[in-house]
Write an enzyme that holds these catalytic residues in place. Structure first.
Site, PDB file in Angstrom:
ATOM      1  N   ASP A   1       0.925  -1.171  -0.050  1.00 18.83           N
ATOM      2  CA  ASP A   1      -0.022  -0.327  -0.081  1.00 18.83           C
ATOM      3  C   ASP A   1       0.886   1.197  -0.144  1.00 18.83           C
ATOM      4  OD1 ASP A   1      -2.784   1.148   0.634  1.00 18.83           O
ATOM      5  OD2 ASP A   1      -1.722   1.963   2.245  1.00 18.83           O
TER       6      ASP A   1
ATOM      7  N   GLU B   1      16.159  -3.933  -0.020  1.00 19.54           N
ATOM      8  CA  GLU B   1      16.175  -4.755   1.202  1.00 19.54           C
ATOM      9  C   GLU B   1      14.912  -5.773   1.273  1.00 19.54           C
ATOM     10  OE1 GLU B   1      16.094  -2.140   4.541  1.00 19.54           O
ATOM     11  OE2 GLU B   1      17.727  -0.958   3.941  1.00 19.54           O
TER      12      GLU B   1
END
Length: 581
Positions: A212, A281
Site C-alpha cells: 500500500d 532490502e
C-alpha cells in the site's frame, strides 16, 4: 504455450483476484465478511480459474479506514477471525492451486498501534517518537503546523498532540486520516520491524505482498512546503467538476502555487529516491524463501517510466498500471496506454499489469455507463449523474475481453466477474469512508464499490452471510444486486461469470499472459475500433457508434454478448476473440 512460460515465475502471467474481506463473504452472520467466508468460496474462485487471491487488510485494526489503519501487523482482527482461520484458509487455497497475496501497509500505522501509544507517552526527541514523524509547530508557541501539507483524505496533514504534562505539544504527520500516523522510514528500527513483519507472513506460507502507498514512506529532507492537491488515483472528473484531469497526474496545482512550481516533478512526500533502497532490502528478504514470492506496488506516480523503476531487477516484481484503469472506454486512450506500458516494461524486463477496478475506484461497469465514459468520479451519489446500467454492463464485459488477452498479469476486483455495478444511491448516513467526512461530502467516497457481494438472489442480504439469521451487511446493498447474484450466473450460459471463466480458460490454454502483442493495423483506434493479436488470437473491440465488418478469414471463439455479432459485423460496445479459419 511459449517454452519459457513453463519455467517462468507464476506471477508473470497470473490472473489475481482481489478479495475485500469485509465485503466478500460472511461465515459467522455478523454482517462483516471474514476469512472463513473466503475459505468457503474457494470452489467458486477455483472454478472461475484465477491463479491467486490478493486479500485487502485483515489485521487487528480500529477500522478507521477499513483496516488500512493497522494496530497489529502480526494478528487477525476478530472481525475477520483468527490466525488459525487464516492458516486454514491459506492451506485450503494452496490445496486448490491458488496463491495468496496479503496487503501490507508500511507508510503508516493506526494511532492505536502500541508504538504510537508509547510515542504519545514519551518526551519530544525520545526514541519512541522517532519511529514517527513528530515535529515542533511553527508560529507563535508552535501553534501552527510544521508545514502546509494536506491530507489525501482532505484537511491538514498534521495533528497537534497534548504532551504527558497536559500542555499543547508537537505535531505528527498523517498523510491520510488523523488515526493513521506516518512512520519515519529514516529510522533503522522501523525498517527492521517491517522486514520482521514480512518474515512473519512468509513463514506462514503467503506467496506475496501488495504494498500500500508503495511510493510513500520516504519524505524529502526538511519536509518542504507543497501546496498542490494530491489524489490517490486521478483521472478525468465529470464535466464541470473542479480539478478535472486528463491523464494519470496525481497532483493538481492550487491557485496560489507559484508559476515556476506548477510543473514541479514530485510531491516531497511521494516517489522519493529512498524508497527504492527499502524494496531492495525487501527483495532480499523474499529471496530467502522458495516458491517465487512476489511484491506488487501500489504507486501513483507518473510518467510511466517512473512506475517501472519500482520493478527493476532486485526490487519489486509488479506495479499496478493505473493508466489502464483511467483510460476509460476509449480506444485511443487504451491503445496509447497499452503501447507505453509494454515499451516501459520491456526496458526493465518486468511483466506489465492490467486492472479495470479496485476497492478505491468507482467500478468500471458503472463508469462506462456515464455520459462521458472516460470520467473518473470520486464516488457517485443519488445527487450525481446516474449511469446507464445496461450500457455499462455491455462495455464492462467488452473491456474485460480487451484486458484478459493482453500479455502480462491481470487483476480482477471481486464482483467484476459478475458485472457488479457501483451502489450509486447509497445514503449519506450509511457511508463510512473517511474521505467522505474529511471533505464534507465533496468526495462521495469509496463505499459504493465496497458493498458486500451478492451470492443468492432470494436470500436475506443476497446470501452474503451464511448464518440462518444473519445481521444486516455492514453496507446496504441495492435491490438491483439480485439480478447479479452468483447463483443467477454460475453455470448459466451467457452470464458474465461464465464469460470470465471461458476467457480465463482460453487465456491459460493459449499462454496469452506470456504472449506478444501485435497491433492490427487495419483496425485503427482512431476509428473507435481497438484491434490486436496475441499469437493466433485476434481481439477486436468496437468502442465506436456503428457496427464494423469482421474479418472473413477468422472465426469467433468468444463474444462479449449475444448481440455482439450479426451478419458478419461487430456491434458497437462489443468485443470478440477470434482465431484463423
Amino acid at each position: 504455450m511459449p517454452k519459457h512460460a513453463q519455467t517462468a515465475p507464476w506471477w508473470q502471467d497470473a490472473v489475481i483476484y482481489q478479495v475485500y474481506p469485509r465485503s466478500f463473504a460472511d461465515a459467522d452472520g455478523d454482517g462483516m465478511g471474514d476469512l472463513r467466508g473466503v475459505a468457503a468460496k474457494l470452489p467458486y474462485l477455483e472454478r472461475l480459474g484465477v491463479d491467486a487471491l490478493w486479500l485487502s487488510p485483515f489485521y487487528t485494526s480500529p477500522q478507521a479506514d477499513a483496516g488500512y489503519d493497522v494496530a497489529d501487523y502480526r494478528d487477525v482482527d476478530p472481525l475477520f477471525g483468527s490466525l488459525g482461520d487464516f492458516d486454514a484458509m491459506l492451506a485450503a487455497a494452496h490445496g486448490r492451486g491458488i496463491k495468496i497475496i496479503v496487503d501490507l501497509v508500511p507508510n503508516h500505522t493506526s494511532d492505536e498501534h502500541v508504538w504510537f501509544g508509547e510515542a504519545l507517552a514519551a518526551e519530544p526527541g525520545s526514541p519512541e517518537r522517532a519511529r514517527y514523524i513528530f515535529r515542533d509547530g511553527s508560529g507563535a508557541g508552535g501553534g501552527e503546523p510544521p508545514n502546509n501539507w494536506q491530507s489525501i483524505f482532505g484537511g491538514p496533514a498534521w495533528t497537534r498532540v497534548t504532551e504527558p504534562d497536559g500542555t499543547p505539544g508537537q505535531w505528527y504527520l498523517h498523510l491520510f486520516d488523523t488515526k493513521q500516523p506516518d512512520l519515519d522510514w529514516e529510522n533503522p528500527e522501523v525498517r527492521e520491524e517491517m522486514k520482521d513483519v514480512l518474515r512473519f507472513w512468509l513463514d506462514r506460507g503467503v506467496d506475496g505482498f501488495r504494498v500500500d502507498v508503495a511510493h510513500g514512506m520516504v519524505k524529502a529532507e526538511g519536509l518542504p512546503d507543497w501546496s498542490a492537491k494530491v489524489a490517490m488515483v486521478a483521472g478525468n472528473e465529470p464535466a464541470g467538476t473542479a480539478g478535472a484531469r486528463d491523464d494519470v497526474l496525481i497532483t493538481e496545482p492550487s491557485l496560489d502555487l507559484p508559476e515556476e512550481d506548477v510543473s514541479a516533478a514530485t510531491p516531497p512526500y511521494f516517489d522519493q529516491e529512498g524508497v527504492h533502497a527499502i524494496y531492495e532490502e525487501w527483495n532480499a528478504v523474499l529471496s530467502e524463501y522458495d516458491g517465487d514470492r512476489m511484491m506488487v506496488a501500489e504507486a501513483w506516480v507518473e510518467p510511466m517510466s517512473r512506475i517501472f523503476r519500482y520493478v527493476r531487477r532486485g526490487e519489486m516484481q509488479q506495479a499496478f498500471n493505473f493508466g489502464f484503469l483511467l483510460a476509460g472506454w476509449d480506444a485511443e486512450r487504451i491503445a496509447d496506454n497499452v503501447a507505453e506500458t509494454l515499451a516501459e516494461a520491456a526496458v526493465v524486463d518486468a511483466p506489465p499489469t492490467w486492472v479495470l477496478s479496485n476497492h478505491d475506484t468507482v467500478r468500471h461497469s458503472t463508469r462506462y455507463g456515464l455520459s462521458d465514459p472516460t470520467t473518473f468520479p470520486k464516488g457517485i451519489s443519488a445527487e450525481d449523474e446516474q449511469p446507464d446500467e445496461r450500457l455499462g454492463w455491455a462495455r464492462g464485459r467488452a473491456a474485460a475481453m480487451v484486458m484478459l488477452a493482453l500479455p502480462g498479469s491481470a487483476y480482477v476486483y471481486q464482483g467484476d466477474e459478475l458485472s457488479l455495478p457501483e451502489h450509486t444511491t447509497l445514503p449519506a448516513e450509511a457511508r463510512q469512508d473517511p474521505s467522505f467526512f474529511r471533505t464534507g461530502g465533496a468526495e462521495r467516497g469509496r463505499d459504493g464499490c465496497r458493498v458486500p457481494m451478492p451470492w443468492l438472489a432470494d436470500a436475506p442480504g443476497f446470501g452474503f452471510s451464511e448464518d440462518s439469521s444473519p445481521a444486516a451487511p455492514w453496507l446496504p446493498q441495492p435491490g438491483s444486486y439480485a439480478a447479479y447474484a452468483a447463483d443467477r450466473q454460475v453455470g448459466v450460459p451467457g452470464s458474465t461469470y461464465e464469460l470470465y471463466r471461458e476467457l480465463l480458460e482460453i487465456r491459460a490454454e493459449r499462454g496469452l499472459g506470456h504472449g506478444i502483442l501485435a497491433w492490427a493495423a487495419e483496425h485503427a483506434p482512431a476509428h473507435g475500433l481497438l484491434g490486436y493479436a496475441n499469437g493466433e488470437l485476434l481481439v477486436l473491440a468496437n468502442m465506436g457508434v456503428a457496427p464494423v465488418e469482421l474479418p472473413g478469414d477468422h472465426r469467433v471463439v468468444a463474444a462479449s454478448q449475444d448481440e455482439a455479432v450479426f451478419e458478419g459485423q461487430l456491434a458497437a460496445d462489443s468485443a470478440v476473440w477470434m482465431l484463423p479459419l
